[in-house]
Design a protein around this motif. Structure first.
Motif, PDB file in Angstrom:
ATOM      1  N   SER A  98      16.702 -21.599  67.524  1.00  0.00           N
ATOM      2  CA  SER A  98      16.111 -22.040  66.823  1.00  0.00           C
ATOM      3  C   SER A  98      16.366 -23.870  67.656  1.00  0.00           C
ATOM      4  CB  SER A  98      15.596 -22.287  65.969  1.00  0.00           C
ATOM      5  OG  SER A  98      16.604 -22.759  64.359  1.00  0.00           O
ATOM      6  N   ALA A  99      15.607 -24.628  67.724  1.00  0.00           N
ATOM      7  CA  ALA A  99      15.591 -25.487  68.071  1.00  0.00           C
ATOM      8  C   ALA A  99      15.851 -26.746  66.595  1.00  0.00           C
ATOM      9  CB  ALA A  99      14.937 -26.287  68.767  1.00  0.00           C
ATOM     10  N   VAL A 100      17.008 -27.991  67.152  1.00  0.00           N
ATOM     11  CA  VAL A 100      16.619 -29.479  66.263  1.00  0.00           C
ATOM     12  C   VAL A 100      15.706 -30.214  67.055  1.00  0.00           C
ATOM     13  CG1 VAL A 100      18.549 -30.807  64.962  1.00  0.00           C
ATOM     14  CG2 VAL A 100      18.848 -27.944  65.409  1.00  0.00           C
ATOM     15  N   GLU A 101      15.135 -30.442  66.096  1.00  0.00           N
ATOM     16  CA  GLU A 101      14.313 -31.726  66.789  1.00  0.00           C
ATOM     17  C   GLU A 101      14.535 -33.518  66.693  1.00  0.00           C
ATOM     18  OE1 GLU A 101      10.191 -30.182  66.187  1.00  0.00           O
ATOM     19  OE2 GLU A 101      11.188 -28.405  66.520  1.00  0.00           O
ATOM     20  N   TYR A 102      14.274 -34.049  67.015  1.00  0.00           N
ATOM     21  CA  TYR A 102      14.368 -35.138  66.818  1.00  0.00           C
ATOM     22  C   TYR A 102      12.804 -36.568  67.588  1.00  0.00           C
ATOM     23  CZ  TYR A 102      19.143 -34.214  65.970  1.00  0.00           C
ATOM     24  OH  TYR A 102      20.434 -33.054  66.014  1.00  0.00           O
ATOM     25  N   VAL A 103      12.819 -37.361  67.160  1.00  0.00           N
ATOM     26  CA  VAL A 103      11.658 -38.089  67.096  1.00  0.00           C
ATOM     27  C   VAL A 103      11.866 -39.383  67.228  1.00  0.00           C
ATOM     28  CG1 VAL A 103       8.813 -38.586  67.213  1.00  0.00           C
ATOM     29  CG2 VAL A 103       9.728 -36.383  66.557  1.00  0.00           C
ATOM     30  N   THR A 104      11.654 -40.843  67.910  1.00  0.00           N
ATOM     31  CA  THR A 104      11.737 -42.020  68.490  1.00  0.00           C
ATOM     32  C   THR A 104      10.539 -42.830  69.116  1.00  0.00           C
ATOM     33  OG1 THR A 104      13.683 -43.743  68.785  1.00  0.00           O
ATOM     34  CG2 THR A 104      13.075 -42.073  70.385  1.00  0.00           C
ATOM     35  N   LYS A 105      10.823 -44.105  68.561  1.00  0.00           N
ATOM     36  CA  LYS A 105       9.267 -44.471  69.233  1.00  0.00           C
ATOM     37  C   LYS A 105       9.724 -44.814  71.417  1.00  0.00           C
ATOM     38  CE  LYS A 105       7.219 -46.594  64.977  1.00  0.00           C
ATOM     39  NZ  LYS A 105       6.906 -47.803  64.941  1.00  0.00           N
ATOM     40  N   GLU A 106      11.610 -45.215  71.017  1.00  0.00           N
ATOM     41  CA  GLU A 106      11.099 -45.625  71.766  1.00  0.00           C
ATOM     42  C   GLU A 106      12.693 -44.721  73.202  1.00  0.00           C
ATOM     43  OE1 GLU A 106      12.906 -49.301  74.913  1.00  0.00           O
ATOM     44  OE2 GLU A 106      12.089 -49.416  73.018  1.00  0.00           O
ATOM     45  N   CYS A 107      12.801 -43.959  73.937  1.00  0.00           N
ATOM     46  CA  CYS A 107      13.845 -43.313  74.010  1.00  0.00           C
ATOM     47  C   CYS A 107      14.973 -44.365  74.549  1.00  0.00           C
ATOM     48  CB  CYS A 107      13.831 -42.405  75.575  1.00  0.00           C
ATOM     49  SG  CYS A 107      15.007 -41.862  76.281  1.00  0.00           S
ATOM     50  N   SER A 108      15.327 -44.422  74.140  1.00  0.00           N
ATOM     51  CA  SER A 108      17.263 -45.843  74.112  1.00  0.00           C
ATOM     52  C   SER A 108      18.364 -45.350  74.881  1.00  0.00           C
ATOM     53  CB  SER A 108      16.744 -46.353  73.698  1.00  0.00           C
ATOM     54  OG  SER A 108      17.798 -45.977  72.407  1.00  0.00           O
ATOM     55  N   GLU A 109      19.323 -45.831  75.731  1.00  0.00           N
ATOM     56  CA  GLU A 109      20.405 -44.913  75.724  1.00  0.00           C
ATOM     57  C   GLU A 109      21.189 -44.502  74.253  1.00  0.00           C
ATOM     58  OE1 GLU A 109      24.334 -46.690  77.668  1.00  0.00           O
ATOM     59  OE2 GLU A 109      22.380 -47.021  78.709  1.00  0.00           O
ATOM     60  N   ALA A 110      20.837 -45.561  73.171  1.00  0.00           N
ATOM     61  CA  ALA A 110      21.521 -45.359  72.096  1.00  0.00           C
ATOM     62  C   ALA A 110      21.061 -44.298  71.964  1.00  0.00           C
ATOM     63  CB  ALA A 110      21.756 -46.827  70.682  1.00  0.00           C
ATOM     64  N   TRP A 111      20.089 -44.388  71.861  1.00  0.00           N
ATOM     65  CA  TRP A 111      19.481 -42.583  70.879  1.00  0.00           C
ATOM     66  C   TRP A 111      20.001 -41.298  71.876  1.00  0.00           C
ATOM     67  CZ3 TRP A 111      14.777 -39.881  72.904  1.00  0.00           C
ATOM     68  CH2 TRP A 111      14.538 -38.383  72.644  1.00  0.00           C
ATOM     69  N   LEU A 112      20.238 -41.866  72.706  1.00  0.00           N
ATOM     70  CA  LEU A 112      20.515 -41.229  73.907  1.00  0.00           C
ATOM     71  C   LEU A 112      21.994 -40.440  73.562  1.00  0.00           C
ATOM     72  CD1 LEU A 112      19.513 -41.154  77.709  1.00  0.00           C
ATOM     73  CD2 LEU A 112      18.843 -39.496  76.182  1.00  0.00           C
ATOM     74  N   GLU A 113      22.881 -41.253  73.033  1.00  0.00           N
ATOM     75  CA  GLU A 113      23.848 -41.501  72.114  1.00  0.00           C
ATOM     76  C   GLU A 113      24.219 -40.732  71.578  1.00  0.00           C
ATOM     77  OE1 GLU A 113      25.871 -45.575  72.950  1.00  0.00           O
ATOM     78  OE2 GLU A 113      25.962 -45.841  75.192  1.00  0.00           O
ATOM     79  N   GLN A 114      23.934 -41.240  70.674  1.00  0.00           N
ATOM     80  CA  GLN A 114      23.182 -40.811  69.489  1.00  0.00           C
ATOM     81  C   GLN A 114      22.928 -39.049  69.212  1.00  0.00           C
ATOM     82  OE1 GLN A 114      19.816 -41.684  66.477  1.00  0.00           O
ATOM     83  NE2 GLN A 114      21.331 -41.417  64.703  1.00  0.00           N
ATOM     84  N   LEU A 115      22.252 -38.884  70.205  1.00  0.00           N
ATOM     85  CA  LEU A 115      22.030 -36.715  70.311  1.00  0.00           C
ATOM     86  C   LEU A 115      23.293 -36.262  70.810  1.00  0.00           C
ATOM     87  CD1 LEU A 115      18.749 -37.433  71.826  1.00  0.00           C
ATOM     88  CD2 LEU A 115      19.169 -36.983  69.978  1.00  0.00           C
TER      89      LEU A 115
END
Length: 88
Positions: free
Chosen positions: A23-40
């Motif tokens: 099963s998936a681990v899900e994440y939500v953010t207001k804006e897709c940013s490089e910092a968010w991708l790096e965190q993932l």
């Protein structure tokens, strides 16, 4: 091995990471940013494939960022996908 699925909507960006059919681990953010991708990627180092879809924004920068880190990227966005999509 893990799959990253990113869906960028009008008001939120959502991501899911699926590993070995689990099963998936899900994440939500207001804006897709490089910092968010790096965190993932810091949370899920096994990501090796990605799917990116968008309702409106051009996802080229996201795809370029991902292509430097994964083996395979598929993108569906108004800038790259002719609409309507048909199944003949």
């Amino acid at each position: 091995m893990a799959n990253l699925i990113i869906d960028i909507g009008n008001s939120r960006a959502k991501a899911a990471v699926m590993s070995e059919g689990c099963s998936a681990v899900e994440y939500v953010t207001k804006e897709c940013s490089e910092a968010w991708l790096e965190q993932l990627f810091s949370l899920h180092s096994a990501i090796d494939r990605a799917i990116v879809s968008s309702t409106g924004i051009d996802t080229a920068w996201i795809c370029r960022w991902l292509e430097q880190r994964v083996e395979y990227v598929v993108a569906f966005s108004p800038a790259t996908t002719p609409l309507p999509i048909g199944n003949d």
